[in-house]
Design a protein around this motif. Sequence first.
Motif, PDB file in Angstrom:
ATOM      1  N   GLU A   8      39.913  39.691  33.431  1.00  0.00           N
ATOM      2  CA  GLU A   8      40.601  40.794  33.914  1.00  0.00           C
ATOM      3  C   GLU A   8      41.874  40.458  34.198  1.00  0.00           C
ATOM      4  O   GLU A   8      42.974  41.494  34.000  1.00  0.00           O
ATOM      5  CB  GLU A   8      40.030  41.276  35.148  1.00  0.00           C
ATOM      6  N   LYS A   9      42.544  39.349  34.743  1.00  0.00           N
ATOM      7  CA  LYS A   9      43.789  39.067  35.052  1.00  0.00           C
ATOM      8  C   LYS A   9      44.505  38.965  33.703  1.00  0.00           C
ATOM      9  O   LYS A   9      45.525  39.435  33.666  1.00  0.00           O
ATOM     10  CB  LYS A   9      43.715  37.693  35.854  1.00  0.00           C
ATOM     11  N   ILE A  10      44.045  38.079  32.917  1.00  0.00           N
ATOM     12  CA  ILE A  10      44.704  38.116  31.637  1.00  0.00           C
ATOM     13  C   ILE A  10      44.989  39.739  30.787  1.00  0.00           C
ATOM     14  O   ILE A  10      45.876  40.103  30.367  1.00  0.00           O
ATOM     15  CB  ILE A  10      43.988  37.446  30.542  1.00  0.00           C
ATOM     16  N   LEU A  15      48.651  43.885  29.537  1.00  0.00           N
ATOM     17  CA  LEU A  15      48.914  45.551  29.635  1.00  0.00           C
ATOM     18  C   LEU A  15      50.383  45.528  30.254  1.00  0.00           C
ATOM     19  O   LEU A  15      51.340  46.490  29.540  1.00  0.00           O
ATOM     20  CB  LEU A  15      48.007  46.098  30.584  1.00  0.00           C
ATOM     21  N   LEU A  16      50.678  44.932  31.099  1.00  0.00           N
ATOM     22  CA  LEU A  16      51.937  44.957  31.796  1.00  0.00           C
ATOM     23  C   LEU A  16      53.177  44.347  30.933  1.00  0.00           C
ATOM     24  O   LEU A  16      54.306  44.976  30.744  1.00  0.00           O
ATOM     25  CB  LEU A  16      52.193  44.171  33.244  1.00  0.00           C
ATOM     26  N   GLU A  17      52.902  43.426  30.052  1.00  0.00           N
ATOM     27  CA  GLU A  17      53.878  42.884  29.153  1.00  0.00           C
ATOM     28  C   GLU A  17      53.998  43.973  28.042  1.00  0.00           C
ATOM     29  O   GLU A  17      55.192  44.048  27.847  1.00  0.00           O
ATOM     30  CB  GLU A  17      53.248  41.659  28.576  1.00  0.00           C
ATOM     31  N   SER A  31      53.408  43.443  43.310  1.00  0.00           N
ATOM     32  CA  SER A  31      52.306  42.898  44.230  1.00  0.00           C
ATOM     33  C   SER A  31      50.799  42.962  43.193  1.00  0.00           C
ATOM     34  O   SER A  31      50.485  44.215  42.711  1.00  0.00           O
ATOM     35  CB  SER A  31      51.918  43.675  45.389  1.00  0.00           C
ATOM     36  N   LYS A  32      50.344  42.019  42.857  1.00  0.00           N
ATOM     37  CA  LYS A  32      49.229  42.052  41.899  1.00  0.00           C
ATOM     38  C   LYS A  32      48.122  42.845  42.414  1.00  0.00           C
ATOM     39  O   LYS A  32      47.352  43.400  41.558  1.00  0.00           O
ATOM     40  CB  LYS A  32      48.678  40.567  41.826  1.00  0.00           C
ATOM     41  N   ALA A  33      47.988  42.742  43.917  1.00  0.00           N
ATOM     42  CA  ALA A  33      46.738  43.626  44.150  1.00  0.00           C
ATOM     43  C   ALA A  33      46.908  45.016  44.307  1.00  0.00           C
ATOM     44  O   ALA A  33      46.034  45.656  43.738  1.00  0.00           O
ATOM     45  CB  ALA A  33      46.528  43.322  45.617  1.00  0.00           C
ATOM     46  N   ASN A 223      56.842  41.593  44.668  1.00  0.00           N
ATOM     47  CA  ASN A 223      56.682  40.170  45.299  1.00  0.00           C
ATOM     48  C   ASN A 223      58.102  39.698  45.853  1.00  0.00           C
ATOM     49  O   ASN A 223      59.086  40.242  45.517  1.00  0.00           O
ATOM     50  CB  ASN A 223      56.138  39.287  44.203  1.00  0.00           C
ATOM     51  N   ARG A 224      58.106  38.515  46.081  1.00  0.00           N
ATOM     52  CA  ARG A 224      59.370  38.144  47.048  1.00  0.00           C
ATOM     53  C   ARG A 224      60.469  38.158  45.708  1.00  0.00           C
ATOM     54  O   ARG A 224      61.601  38.219  46.366  1.00  0.00           O
ATOM     55  CB  ARG A 224      59.053  36.610  47.464  1.00  0.00           C
TER      56      ARG A 224
END
Length: 276
Positions: A8-10, A15-17, A31-33, A223-224
Amino acid sequence: MTDTSENEKIEIDLLLEAIFRKHGYDFRNYSKAHVRRRIVHFFASSGLDNLSAMQHKVLTDPTFFGELLNTLSINVTEMFRDPSFFKAVRSEVAPLLLTYPFIRVWHAGCATGEEVYSMAILLAEENLLDRAQIYATDLSLKALEKAREGIIPVNEIKEYTGNYQKAGGKHSFADYYSAKYGLTKLNNSLKDKIVFADHNLVTDSAFGEMHLIVCRNVLIYFNRDLQNKIFKLMLDSLCPGGFLCLGSKETLQFSEYADAFETVSGKEKIYRKKYQ
């Protein structure tokens, strides 16, 4: 990490790419979450067989992509949200803005515009609106379209009236809208000073010499590294002595650019760019 969650992470990373390379919207450092939650929610109602199928749709179906973009955008807002913040702007920022002959205000990530109209009301009551130009930007065209309409739900009026009063409102909130046929529309005189425009905080450049930037409850989804990038954008967009307003859960304290600002109100997250 289980095999399923790793897959799922891949799929989400790919998808974001695809979104970034095809459409230029960069959610890779959100944020990934937050991103996972919104994508999984969207996928559940998409009728597609798997997350990988979303990648093909993003590349080939503009309507599908528009709907996904709106889901990934952050559209939570309300009139005079966090009334104590607007009260602090009225007492701590407005008197200094009065010393300028003309002021430029930028609401970055304005969503559907409720806080922009709130600021216009505040500036009007502090005799600043006539000399102000407010730029309200968001990456979601759908949110901007709704913001331009200036229509607020009738069932929100009671809460918004309470927020306005707690924010130090000087008149009646009813002075700023008209109700007709079940719709409540904010006065056009507020809209006259607002320019709504498409702007992507992640990929677009600085936004002129601003005296006040309001970017509240947006950075919490980054993210930071991305937060630091946005802080640099804000720094470059402010004139010396200009104000930066963040959300209640956001802070400049740990950013690379904290030393470039002084704190006006730590509680309300209002900062001022130092004169160098």
